[in-house]
Design a protein around this motif. Sequence first.
Motif, PDB file in Angstrom:
ATOM      1  N   TRP A   1       0.102  11.114   7.024  1.00  8.57           N
ATOM      2  CA  TRP A   1      -0.858  10.120   7.510  1.00  8.57           C
ATOM      3  C   TRP A   1      -1.192  10.461   8.958  1.00  8.57           C
ATOM      4  O   TRP A   1      -0.343  10.413   9.834  1.00  8.57           O
ATOM      5  N   ILE A   2      -2.444  10.852   9.204  1.00 11.47           N
ATOM      6  CA  ILE A   2      -2.903  11.192  10.545  1.00 11.47           C
ATOM      7  C   ILE A   2      -3.675   9.986  11.077  1.00 11.47           C
ATOM      8  O   ILE A   2      -4.731   9.643  10.539  1.00 11.47           O
ATOM      9  N   THR A   3      -3.146   9.351  12.101  1.00 11.31           N
ATOM     10  CA  THR A   3      -3.738   8.089  12.561  1.00 11.31           C
ATOM     11  C   THR A   3      -4.338   8.181  13.965  1.00 11.31           C
ATOM     12  O   THR A   3      -3.851   8.934  14.805  1.00 11.31           O
ATOM     13  N   THR A   4      -5.420   7.420  14.165  1.00 12.83           N
ATOM     14  CA  THR A   4      -6.014   7.293  15.492  1.00 12.83           C
ATOM     15  C   THR A   4      -5.630   5.949  16.112  1.00 12.83           C
ATOM     16  O   THR A   4      -6.110   5.592  17.181  1.00 12.83           O
ATOM     17  N   GLU A   5      -4.760   5.216  15.411  1.00 12.48           N
ATOM     18  CA  GLU A   5      -4.336   3.879  15.863  1.00 12.48           C
ATOM     19  C   GLU A   5      -3.185   4.032  16.860  1.00 12.48           C
ATOM     20  O   GLU A   5      -2.033   4.147  16.492  1.00 12.48           O
ATOM     21  N   ARG A   6      -3.519   4.004  18.162  1.00 14.57           N
ATOM     22  CA  ARG A   6      -2.498   4.302  19.182  1.00 14.57           C
ATOM     23  C   ARG A   6      -1.409   3.221  19.279  1.00 14.57           C
ATOM     24  O   ARG A   6      -0.310   3.482  19.746  1.00 14.57           O
ATOM     25  N   ASN A   7      -1.725   1.984  18.874  1.00 19.75           N
ATOM     26  CA  ASN A   7      -0.737   0.902  18.952  1.00 19.75           C
ATOM     27  C   ASN A   7      -0.146   0.580  17.585  1.00 19.75           C
ATOM     28  O   ASN A   7       0.214  -0.563  17.312  1.00 19.75           O
ATOM     29  N   LEU A   8      -0.048   1.587  16.744  1.00 21.89           N
ATOM     30  CA  LEU A   8       0.476   1.384  15.389  1.00 21.89           C
ATOM     31  C   LEU A   8       1.896   0.815  15.434  1.00 21.89           C
ATOM     32  O   LEU A   8       2.759   1.340  16.139  1.00 21.89           O
ATOM     33  N   GLN A   9       2.106  -0.263  14.679  1.00 25.58           N
ATOM     34  CA  GLN A   9       3.448  -0.848  14.590  1.00 25.58           C
ATOM     35  C   GLN A   9       3.931  -0.728  13.152  1.00 25.58           C
ATOM     36  O   GLN A   9       3.254  -1.179  12.230  1.00 25.58           O
ATOM     37  N   LEU A  10       5.084  -0.109  12.976  1.00 26.98           N
ATOM     38  CA  LEU A  10       5.667   0.006  11.649  1.00 26.98           C
ATOM     39  C   LEU A  10       6.941  -0.830  11.595  1.00 26.98           C
ATOM     40  O   LEU A  10       7.865  -0.628  12.390  1.00 26.98           O
ATOM     41  N   ASP A  11       6.975  -1.783  10.698  1.00 25.57           N
ATOM     42  CA  ASP A  11       8.166  -2.625  10.534  1.00 25.57           C
ATOM     43  C   ASP A  11       9.178  -1.879   9.670  1.00 25.57           C
ATOM     44  O   ASP A  11       8.813  -0.920   8.971  1.00 25.57           O
ATOM     45  N   PRO A  12      10.459  -2.320   9.682  1.00 27.70           N
ATOM     46  CA  PRO A  12      11.474  -1.620   8.868  1.00 27.70           C
ATOM     47  C   PRO A  12      11.085  -1.416   7.403  1.00 27.70           C
ATOM     48  O   PRO A  12      11.284  -0.318   6.868  1.00 27.70           O
ATOM     49  N   PRO A  13      10.469  -2.403   6.709  1.00 24.95           N
ATOM     50  CA  PRO A  13      10.074  -2.132   5.309  1.00 24.95           C
ATOM     51  C   PRO A  13       9.023  -1.013   5.196  1.00 24.95           C
ATOM     52  O   PRO A  13       9.042  -0.237   4.231  1.00 24.95           O
ATOM     53  N   ASP A  14       8.111  -0.938   6.203  1.00 31.54           N
ATOM     54  CA  ASP A  14       7.103   0.138   6.208  1.00 31.54           C
ATOM     55  C   ASP A  14       7.794   1.489   6.349  1.00 31.54           C
ATOM     56  O   ASP A  14       7.496   2.443   5.629  1.00 31.54           O
ATOM     57  N   SER A  15       8.719   1.561   7.305  1.00 35.99           N
ATOM     58  CA  SER A  15       9.448   2.817   7.549  1.00 35.99           C
ATOM     59  C   SER A  15      10.241   3.221   6.305  1.00 35.99           C
ATOM     60  O   SER A  15      10.305   4.407   5.962  1.00 35.99           O
ATOM     61  N   TYR A  16      10.823   2.231   5.634  1.00 35.25           N
ATOM     62  CA  TYR A  16      11.623   2.525   4.440  1.00 35.25           C
ATOM     63  C   TYR A  16      10.739   3.094   3.325  1.00 35.25           C
ATOM     64  O   TYR A  16      11.120   4.055   2.644  1.00 35.25           O
ATOM     65  N   SER A  17       9.524   2.528   3.169  1.00 42.90           N
ATOM     66  CA  SER A  17       8.586   3.052   2.155  1.00 42.90           C
ATOM     67  C   SER A  17       8.228   4.503   2.468  1.00 42.90           C
ATOM     68  O   SER A  17       8.177   5.354   1.573  1.00 42.90           O
ATOM     69  N   LEU A  18       7.974   4.796   3.752  1.00 42.07           N
ATOM     70  CA  LEU A  18       7.647   6.166   4.156  1.00 42.07           C
ATOM     71  C   LEU A  18       8.843   7.095   3.928  1.00 42.07           C
ATOM     72  O   LEU A  18       8.689   8.239   3.519  1.00 42.07           O
ATOM     73  N   PHE A  19      10.045   6.580   4.211  1.00 39.77           N
ATOM     74  CA  PHE A  19      11.273   7.356   3.994  1.00 39.77           C
ATOM     75  C   PHE A  19      11.432   7.715   2.516  1.00 39.77           C
ATOM     76  O   PHE A  19      11.741   8.861   2.159  1.00 39.77           O
ATOM     77  N   LEU A  20      11.206   6.744   1.638  1.00 35.63           N
ATOM     78  CA  LEU A  20      11.356   6.985   0.198  1.00 35.63           C
ATOM     79  C   LEU A  20      10.381   8.052  -0.288  1.00 35.63           C
ATOM     80  O   LEU A  20      10.686   8.806  -1.220  1.00 35.63           O
ATOM     81  N   LYS A  21       9.219   8.113   0.332  1.00 35.55           N
ATOM     82  CA  LYS A  21       8.212   9.102  -0.073  1.00 35.55           C
ATOM     83  C   LYS A  21       8.364  10.422   0.677  1.00 35.55           C
ATOM     84  O   LYS A  21       7.657  11.382   0.381  1.00 35.55           O
ATOM     85  N   GLY A  22       9.263  10.439   1.684  1.00 30.68           N
ATOM     86  CA  GLY A  22       9.370  11.649   2.518  1.00 30.68           C
ATOM     87  C   GLY A  22       8.069  11.914   3.245  1.00 30.68           C
ATOM     88  O   GLY A  22       7.703  13.059   3.525  1.00 30.68           O
ATOM     89  N   ALA A  23       7.327  10.846   3.569  1.00 32.45           N
ATOM     90  CA  ALA A  23       6.007  10.978   4.199  1.00 32.45           C
ATOM     91  C   ALA A  23       6.131  10.998   5.719  1.00 32.45           C
ATOM     92  O   ALA A  23       7.157  10.593   6.275  1.00 32.45           O
TER      93      ALA A  23
END
Length: 349
Positions: A258-280
């Motif tokens: 995911w290539i983002t231009t959103e400089r203030n992107l906030q990822l909560d623990p559930p978001d991070s966990y979803s990315l972790f599960l996908k190896g993204a």
Amino acid sequence: MKALYAQQSSSGEEMTFVFQERENLAASRAHDVKVQVRACALSQLDTELLSEVKLEKELVPVGREISGVVLEVGSKVTFFQPDDEVVGILPLDSEESGVCEVILVHEHYLVHKPQKLCWAEAAGTLRDGLRAYTALHYLAQVSPGTSVLVLDGASPFGTIAIQLAQHRGAKVISTAHSLEDKQYLERLRPAGARVMDVSHGKIDVAESCLEETGGLGVDIVLDAGVRLYSAEDEPASKCQLLPHKHDIITLLGVGGRWITTERNLQLDPPDSYSLFLKGATVSFLNDEVWNLSSVQQGKYLAILEDIMEKLSNGIFRPQLDEPIPLYEAKVTMEIVQKNQARKKQVIQF
């Protein structure tokens, strides 16, 4: 000789743009090239970044993507000689405004312009081409067969990103923010990008992308900003047509980028966990990094040369407005700064 500058009001509110009379150019340094500017593309001034890297000043030069003709070269310049046609992006700390008839540029920020290219096209493609290369090559490593989602594909950046991804053999999906944008994207050549019109709010981007990829998800996402909160909590300035960050995470495939231009992107623990599960992975797109450090200078110039070559060969067809005369530069820059221009604005001398 007049040049265009931005002036921040003392209250830190709206920026005003003013023409200032330039004194005669300082004597050129050994590596400087004196360029007669023929066209200058306008991009938003990133006041937040300028403040962060301590480059705030009373008058900020406007217009950094230029094309023109070499008038003189310094004693140690090796790449250029008088009458060469050149293009380049002025560095973030440049004292020169590109909206000026004659400027001094260090030779390491310029490359040769193919002669058959028009001035406005060359200047107007540079920045978006650099952003597309940074995103797709250096952050996402696009390769044949990968699926790429380009959000707001009819923007100047989105258009070049779609063309570069297709040239690399990727399968492209794109969103359009209006019927006009959808028709524009469907007319793009080579055809093949799947276009989703999100303007009426009836299309679920995540669902459509999963359907398009047989449930596997998208390999690469290039966003144009994302919504971080629910519609009620989102600031009014944020476009409601942008997808929510959860939609992006949902539609990413295994090992997705995911290539983002959103400089203030906030990822909560559930978001991070979803990315972790996908190896993204999540990468931030900041094309200024090339000029903030000179370590990658050779690679940076190679990218600019490649952009010119692809433009010359018709692989890139940028989303440009009609060239604008110098006397309309102030008004045009105000529109660009407010992010109200849908096409790339280029001043032609």
